[in-house]
Design a protein around this motif. Structure first.
Motif, PDB file in Angstrom:
ATOM      1  N   SER A  25      86.304  54.940-139.916  1.00  0.00           N
ATOM      2  CA  SER A  25      86.078  55.146-141.345  1.00  0.00           C
ATOM      3  C   SER A  25      84.600  55.007-141.702  1.00  0.00           C
ATOM      4  N   ARG A  26      83.907  54.088-141.047  1.00  0.00           N
ATOM      5  CA  ARG A  26      82.469  53.935-141.294  1.00  0.00           C
ATOM      6  C   ARG A  26      81.694  55.132-140.741  1.00  0.00           C
ATOM      7  N   THR A  27      82.097  55.597-139.568  1.00  0.00           N
ATOM      8  CA  THR A  27      81.394  56.715-138.949  1.00  0.00           C
ATOM      9  C   THR A  27      81.549  57.988-139.775  1.00  0.00           C
ATOM     10  N   GLU A  28      82.689  58.162-140.419  1.00  0.00           N
ATOM     11  CA  GLU A  28      82.860  59.307-141.313  1.00  0.00           C
ATOM     12  C   GLU A  28      81.752  59.340-142.360  1.00  0.00           C
ATOM     13  N   LEU A  29      81.485  58.197-142.960  1.00  0.00           N
ATOM     14  CA  LEU A  29      80.459  58.112-143.999  1.00  0.00           C
ATOM     15  C   LEU A  29      79.059  58.299-143.421  1.00  0.00           C
ATOM     16  N   LEU A  30      78.817  57.728-142.257  1.00  0.00           N
ATOM     17  CA  LEU A  30      77.501  57.852-141.634  1.00  0.00           C
ATOM     18  C   LEU A  30      77.193  59.295-141.245  1.00  0.00           C
ATOM     19  N   VAL A  31      78.192  59.982-140.709  1.00  0.00           N
ATOM     20  CA  VAL A  31      77.993  61.376-140.314  1.00  0.00           C
ATOM     21  C   VAL A  31      77.749  62.252-141.545  1.00  0.00           C
ATOM     22  N   ARG A  32      78.484  61.991-142.620  1.00  0.00           N
ATOM     23  CA  ARG A  32      78.249  62.747-143.865  1.00  0.00           C
ATOM     24  C   ARG A  32      76.842  62.483-144.390  1.00  0.00           C
ATOM     25  N   ALA A  33      76.431  61.224-144.403  1.00  0.00           N
ATOM     26  CA  ALA A  33      75.083  60.894-144.885  1.00  0.00           C
ATOM     27  C   ALA A  33      74.029  61.539-143.998  1.00  0.00           C
ATOM     28  N   ALA A  34      74.289  61.592-142.691  1.00  0.00           N
ATOM     29  CA  ALA A  34      73.352  62.233-141.770  1.00  0.00           C
ATOM     30  C   ALA A  34      73.256  63.729-142.058  1.00  0.00           C
ATOM     31  N   ALA A  35      74.378  64.354-142.365  1.00  0.00           N
ATOM     32  CA  ALA A  35      74.374  65.781-142.691  1.00  0.00           C
ATOM     33  C   ALA A  35      73.582  66.045-143.971  1.00  0.00           C
ATOM     34  N   LEU A  36      73.763  65.206-144.973  1.00  0.00           N
ATOM     35  CA  LEU A  36      73.014  65.359-146.224  1.00  0.00           C
ATOM     36  C   LEU A  36      71.515  65.186-145.973  1.00  0.00           C
ATOM     37  N   THR A  37      71.178  64.226-145.124  1.00  0.00           N
ATOM     38  CA  THR A  37      69.766  64.006-144.800  1.00  0.00           C
ATOM     39  C   THR A  37      69.188  65.205-144.067  1.00  0.00           C
ATOM     40  N   ASP A  74      78.789  72.942-156.212  1.00  0.00           N
ATOM     41  CA  ASP A  74      79.115  72.801-157.629  1.00  0.00           C
ATOM     42  C   ASP A  74      78.501  71.562-158.262  1.00  0.00           C
ATOM     43  N   GLY A  75      77.563  70.915-157.556  1.00  0.00           N
ATOM     44  CA  GLY A  75      76.807  69.817-158.150  1.00  0.00           C
ATOM     45  C   GLY A  75      77.542  68.485-158.146  1.00  0.00           C
ATOM     46  N   HIS A  76      77.025  67.533-157.385  1.00  0.00           N
ATOM     47  CA  HIS A  76      77.615  66.197-157.309  1.00  0.00           C
ATOM     48  C   HIS A  76      76.504  65.191-157.060  1.00  0.00           C
ATOM     49  N   THR A  77      76.801  63.931-157.314  1.00  0.00           N
ATOM     50  CA  THR A  77      75.847  62.892-156.952  1.00  0.00           C
ATOM     51  C   THR A  77      75.835  62.760-155.437  1.00  0.00           C
ATOM     52  N   TRP A  78      74.750  62.212-154.924  1.00  0.00           N
ATOM     53  CA  TRP A  78      74.630  62.014-153.478  1.00  0.00           C
ATOM     54  C   TRP A  78      75.723  61.087-152.962  1.00  0.00           C
ATOM     55  N   LYS A  79      75.995  60.041-153.716  1.00  0.00           N
ATOM     56  CA  LYS A  79      77.016  59.083-153.274  1.00  0.00           C
ATOM     57  C   LYS A  79      78.375  59.758-153.194  1.00  0.00           C
ATOM     58  N   HIS A  80      78.677  60.618-154.155  1.00  0.00           N
ATOM     59  CA  HIS A  80      79.956  61.334-154.122  1.00  0.00           C
ATOM     60  C   HIS A  80      80.029  62.234-152.894  1.00  0.00           C
ATOM     61  N   LEU A  81      78.928  62.910-152.579  1.00  0.00           N
ATOM     62  CA  LEU A  81      78.930  63.816-151.438  1.00  0.00           C
ATOM     63  C   LEU A  81      79.030  63.073-150.108  1.00  0.00           C
ATOM     64  N   VAL A  82      78.545  61.846-150.054  1.00  0.00           N
ATOM     65  CA  VAL A  82      78.710  61.046-148.835  1.00  0.00           C
ATOM     66  C   VAL A  82      80.196  60.821-148.553  1.00  0.00           C
ATOM     67  N   ARG A  83      80.972  60.661-149.611  1.00  0.00           N
ATOM     68  CA  ARG A  83      82.392  60.353-149.450  1.00  0.00           C
ATOM     69  C   ARG A  83      83.275  61.590-149.372  1.00  0.00           C
ATOM     70  N   ARG A  84      82.813  62.698-149.920  1.00  0.00           N
ATOM     71  CA  ARG A  84      83.649  63.889-150.038  1.00  0.00           C
ATOM     72  C   ARG A  84      83.916  64.533-148.669  1.00  0.00           C
ATOM     73  N   HIS A  85      85.195  64.795-148.377  1.00  0.00           N
ATOM     74  CA  HIS A  85      85.596  65.489-147.146  1.00  0.00           C
ATOM     75  C   HIS A  85      84.981  64.873-145.886  1.00  0.00           C
ATOM     76  N   ARG A  86      84.776  63.561-145.911  1.00  0.00           N
ATOM     77  CA  ARG A  86      84.100  62.903-144.790  1.00  0.00           C
ATOM     78  C   ARG A  86      84.918  62.960-143.503  1.00  0.00           C
ATOM     79  N   GLY A  87      86.245  62.888-143.627  1.00  0.00           N
ATOM     80  CA  GLY A  87      87.083  62.971-142.437  1.00  0.00           C
ATOM     81  C   GLY A  87      86.987  64.336-141.770  1.00  0.00           C
ATOM     82  N   ARG A  88      86.971  65.372-142.587  1.00  0.00           N
ATOM     83  CA  ARG A  88      86.832  66.730-142.064  1.00  0.00           C
ATOM     84  C   ARG A  88      85.509  66.896-141.319  1.00  0.00           C
ATOM     85  N   THR A  89      84.444  66.382-141.914  1.00  0.00           N
ATOM     86  CA  THR A  89      83.117  66.536-141.303  1.00  0.00           C
ATOM     87  C   THR A  89      83.052  65.824-139.963  1.00  0.00           C
TER      88      THR A  89
END
Length: 212
Positions: A25-37, A74-89
């Protein structure tokens, strides 16, 4: 050669003994944050008063990053995008590594278990960890550190990956970790805030604060 941050982040988070990420569950968030970065470094995401905004229309050519770009359209906060579809990513990153022959995927041991994942090139994982360790133990100014490497250290520290940043490292190198995290503000202030909030986001995502 791997040069995209989501896959590098995954290799940092992988635990051979666990046949997968150190904490899924933590890695899902880290990978999403890495993708955003990664997308921010490429100039494909910019900060608009706290909202992640897509810049340009061309695909990146990377299926994982393009998926995250679509999520941000469609425009979201960064924090929302870290959590969005994180399992899929996370699953997409694992599938890309498997397709490249860098991850061996085996069936779960039990009906309700998770698939078992083994990095096939441990030298590659060791090289990524060494790369981040060099940043952590370096004595030069953070402004001279490659932005991608500073981001990987900031994420590993925020995510509590002890094989990369131990508890003692957190204490000893607190100022350097903080400087690397702070360097994200030059890319996007909202991204920096989202990374600093990751420890709390992870608790919420695991249900400790009513998150999902």
């Amino acid at each position: 050669m791997i040069d995209d941050l989501p896959r590098l982040m995954y290799l940092l988070a992988h635990d051979d003994a666990a046949d997968g990420p150190y904490d899924r569950s933590r890695t899902e968030l880290l990978v999403r944050a890495a993708a955003l970065t990664d997308l921010t470094l490429r100039g494909r995401l910019v900060d608009d008063d706290g909202t992640a905004t897509v810049s340009g229309t061309e695909p990146t050519g990377d299926a994982v990053l393009d998926g995250v770009l679509r999520d941000a359209a469609d425009g979201h906060t960064w924090k929302h995008l870290v959590r969005r579809h994180r399992g899929r990513t996370l699953t997409e990153v694992e599938d890309r590594l498997a397709a490249a022959g860098l991850l061996n995927v085996r069936a779960p041991r039990t009906r309700f278990g998770t698939r078992r994942l083994t990095v096939t090139d441990r030298a590659l994982s060791a090289a990524v960890r060494a790369r981040v360790s060099t940043v952590l133990h370096g004595d030069g100014p953070v402004r001279e550190v490659p932005a991608a490497d500073a981001a990987l250290l900031a994420l590993a520290a925020a995510g509590g990956i002890r094989s990369v940043v131990s508890r003692q490292d957190h204490k000893t190198f607190r100022a350097r970790i903080d400087a690397c995290t702070g360097s994200l503000a030059a890319l996007a202030p909202g991204l920096e805030k989202a990374v600093r909030a990751l420890p709390t986001t992870m608790i919420a995502a695991q249900g400790g604060m009513g998150g999902s």
